[in-house]
Design a protein around this motif. Sequence first.
Motif, mmCIF file in Angstrom:
data_model
loop_
_atom_site.group_PDB
_atom_site.id
_atom_site.type_symbol
_atom_site.label_atom_id
_atom_site.label_comp_id
_atom_site.label_asym_id
_atom_site.label_seq_id
_atom_site.Cartn_x
_atom_site.Cartn_y
_atom_site.Cartn_z
ATOM 1 N N GLN A 30 0.806 -1.219 0.000
ATOM 2 C CA GLN A 30 0.000 0.000 0.000
ATOM 3 C C GLN A 30 0.842 1.273 0.000
ATOM 4 O O GLN A 30 0.408 2.326 0.476
ATOM 5 N N LYS A 167 -9.609 -6.749 11.918
ATOM 6 C CA LYS A 167 -8.899 -5.655 11.280
ATOM 7 C C LYS A 167 -9.538 -4.332 11.686
ATOM 8 O O LYS A 167 -10.748 -4.160 11.529
ATOM 9 N N TRP A 172 -13.714 -9.239 9.866
ATOM 10 C CA TRP A 172 -13.820 -9.324 8.415
ATOM 11 C C TRP A 172 -13.928 -10.778 7.978
ATOM 12 O O TRP A 172 -13.293 -11.663 8.544
ATOM 13 N N TRP A 194 -12.392 -8.970 1.161
ATOM 14 C CA TRP A 194 -12.638 -8.948 2.591
ATOM 15 C C TRP A 194 -13.825 -8.038 2.888
ATOM 16 O O TRP A 194 -13.809 -6.846 2.561
ATOM 17 N N ARG A 203 -14.292 -4.027 2.186
ATOM 18 C CA ARG A 203 -13.234 -3.166 2.716
ATOM 19 C C ARG A 203 -11.947 -3.253 1.893
ATOM 20 O O ARG A 203 -11.217 -2.287 1.756
ATOM 21 N N LEU A 204 -11.690 -4.440 1.346
ATOM 22 C CA LEU A 204 -10.405 -4.673 0.678
ATOM 23 C C LEU A 204 -10.598 -5.711 -0.409
ATOM 24 O O LEU A 204 -11.339 -6.678 -0.237
ATOM 25 N N LYS A 206 -8.142 -7.799 -3.546
ATOM 26 C CA LYS A 206 -6.880 -8.046 -4.240
ATOM 27 C C LYS A 206 -7.172 -8.891 -5.472
ATOM 28 O O LYS A 206 -7.667 -10.021 -5.362
ATOM 29 N N GLU A 225 -4.262 -3.980 -5.367
ATOM 30 C CA GLU A 225 -4.892 -4.006 -4.052
ATOM 31 C C GLU A 225 -5.768 -2.767 -3.946
ATOM 32 O O GLU A 225 -5.291 -1.646 -4.128
ATOM 33 N N ILE A 227 -8.267 -0.452 -1.668
ATOM 34 C CA ILE A 227 -8.662 -0.107 -0.317
ATOM 35 C C ILE A 227 -9.839 0.862 -0.397
ATOM 36 O O ILE A 227 -9.712 1.956 -0.951
ATOM 37 N N TYR A 228 -10.976 0.456 0.141
ATOM 38 C CA TYR A 228 -12.176 1.292 0.137
ATOM 39 C C TYR A 228 -12.227 2.111 1.421
ATOM 40 O O TYR A 228 -12.074 1.562 2.518
#
Length: 237
Positions: A30, A167, A172, A194, A203-204, A206, A225, A227-228
């Motif tokens: 990230q 997390k 999650w 996830w 939330r995530l 990949k 990747e 990320i929201y």
Amino acid sequence: MMLLLTLLFPVFGFAQQTINANLYDLKSNQQKKLFTLDIDVSATQDGAFRTQAQYRDLDGKMAVTETGRIKGADVQSYEIRQEQTGEVGRFRVENGKIFFEYEGKGRKKSSEEKVSGFVLSTSNFNAFVATNWDQLVQGKALDVRFAVWDRLETVGFTLQKRGEMEKEGEKWMELRMKPTSFVIAALVDPIHLWYSHSDKQLRLMKGRVAPKQMRDGKWKDLDAEVIYTKDQKSVSK
């Protein structure tokens, strides 16, 4: 070949919602941001939802625009404008069939196929997860057909829970989406997602995304990747 795109967020009970996300290099932990994503979801007068996603590079230039229409967990139509390559793809689902159209690289193509199983796209993916939440939490494997705009066909995938994790103070659930075809599996890695148990929101992610990356003078498919952000703004009905 685009087998999965960054996912949109139809949320039941809201007339309008805005979500933001950042796309990172998959191996950068990230640290290397590649694109930004802005998603708008709004209700229509007939009870459906309209989704629009806009991907921009770090200079603010538009890379990809996606629009879709869903009703419940069912996708009714979808369109993608791949500004990087100049391609346009769309499909609609009606009368038990899915109709594909493609424009790009100096040609136009179309196809149709009979709907067999549940049709998924980026527009209705999260609505499908929310609708089938209990089955997924219990570990049931769900077979779906993902509509692939540049192949002008649907492709089989299996969606199944892979585990749980804590997390940022949340619980999650990890899902894996894996091609059912050995041929497709050789072309694209499984996608991992996830979801938070608190609101059933993504939330995530990949895996394969909509924008491409220039390598060796050519636009190549990109795994990233995503990320929201959690500051999702909603306007209640």
